[in-house]
Enzyme design. Structure first.
Site, PDB file in Angstrom:
ATOM      1  N   HIS A   1       0.586  -0.819  -0.104  1.00 44.13           N
ATOM      2  CA  HIS A   1       0.080   0.048  -0.268  1.00 44.13           C
ATOM      3  C   HIS A   1       1.095   1.993  -0.024  1.00 44.13           C
ATOM      4  O   HIS A   1       0.743   2.340   0.241  1.00 44.13           O
ATOM      5  CB  HIS A   1      -1.034   0.217   1.114  1.00 44.13           C
ATOM      6  CG  HIS A   1      -2.415  -0.929   0.998  1.00 44.13           C
ATOM      7  ND1 HIS A   1      -2.434  -1.439   2.041  1.00 44.13           N
ATOM      8  CD2 HIS A   1      -2.800  -1.374  -0.412  1.00 44.13           C
ATOM      9  CE1 HIS A   1      -3.297  -2.678   1.807  1.00 44.13           C
ATOM     10  NE2 HIS A   1      -3.605  -2.285   0.204  1.00 44.13           N
TER      11      HIS A   1
ATOM     12  N   HIS B   1       2.109  -7.219   7.677  1.00 38.39           N
ATOM     13  CA  HIS B   1       0.630  -7.888   6.086  1.00 38.39           C
ATOM     14  C   HIS B   1      -0.694  -8.288   6.502  1.00 38.39           C
ATOM     15  O   HIS B   1      -1.594  -8.215   6.010  1.00 38.39           O
ATOM     16  CB  HIS B   1       1.175  -8.570   4.878  1.00 38.39           C
ATOM     17  CG  HIS B   1      -0.025  -8.105   3.402  1.00 38.39           C
ATOM     18  ND1 HIS B   1       0.055  -7.271   3.124  1.00 38.39           N
ATOM     19  CD2 HIS B   1      -0.927  -9.326   3.202  1.00 38.39           C
ATOM     20  CE1 HIS B   1      -1.045  -7.265   2.541  1.00 38.39           C
ATOM     21  NE2 HIS B   1      -1.268  -9.096   2.232  1.00 38.39           N
TER      22      HIS B   1
END
Ligand SMILES: [Fe+2]
Length: 242
Positions: A48, A158
């Protein structure tokens, strides 16, 4: 929480993955500044990192303390590793890689990328730390086995959920599959539960909104001696109400 943890553990170096610090999606310059101001030395990231366009110049300007996964194409802004130097003179290379299983497979192989990093300047550091940002536990454990004995510390990130498998591998690398997240303790990995449940029930996109209420801080503490032996790898979990 970080000042309390600093008092308790007296770490030389603090690394935080900041990829979703901007309200749960991406990271922007203000969030990066806040994280550094809280006492973090180096911010790593993941898939991201590209969400906020305002961050891109920041990646270039602060590449000594803000890194993105190394195995993106060479045209990507920023760097995939950095060298941190202690006051007493030793150095730590902080490496950032991203997995490909259940994630984008357009990026380079993280295994070969690790070889590439260790063959270069990063491999010359006194200590080497890797944040492997990946979805699949298998890919993370496989990379840990591949890195074992060549780096000192490795954390997976993550998934947002801390795993209980912290250990020192056969050749001396301290490893945990996922360090876990810092964020809302309720909800579904930080997002309001009702919208995520709705998404599963109805198979249609829903609005992502951060969950309210108590927060958790997940972290991992490593202690390494001058012979590069791991003295301690410890999971940390703190809950508080913001
Ligand atoms: Fe991620």
């Amino acid at each position: 929480v970080l000042p309390d943890l600093r008092k308790e553990y007296s770490p030389d170096l603090i690394v935080a993955n900041g990829e979703n610090s901007a309200g749960g999606l991406g990271i922007d310059p203000r969030c990066a500044d806040e994280i550094w101001a809280a006492g973090v030395d180096v911010i790593s990231s993941g898939n991201h990192i590209w969400k906020k366009k305002t961050l891109l110049p920041y990646l270039e300007q602060h590449e000594d303390k803000l890194i993105r996964p190394y195995n993106f194409p060479p045209s990507a802004p920023g760097r995939g590793w950095t060298l941190w130097k202690s006051h007493s003179g030793y150095s730590v290379a902080i490496l950032n890689l991203q997995g490909r299983v259940f994630m984008t497979d357009l990026i380079d192989c993280p295994f070969r990328a690790l070889d590439d990093l260790l063959a270069g300047e990063a491999g010359q550091a006194d200590y080497i730390f890797l944040d492997f940002h990946a979805e699949a536990t298998s890919e993370k454990i496989a990379l840990a086995k591949y890195a074992d004995g060549r780096i000192q510390m490795m954390v997976g990130t993550h998934t947002h959920v801390q795993t209980a498998d912290e250990r020192v591998l056969a050749n001396g690398t301290a490893y945990i599959t996922d360090a876990g997240m810092c964020g809302p303790a309720e909800g579904v990995i930080g997002v309001r539960a009702d919208s995520i449940v709705d998404r599963f029930i109805n198979a249609r996109p829903t609005q992502f909104e951060l969950a309210k209420g108590p927060a958790i801080v997940n972290a991992v503490f490593f202690e390494v001696n001058e012979q590069k032996e791991i003295l301690r790898i410890e999971r940390i979990r703190r809950e508080f109400t913001p």
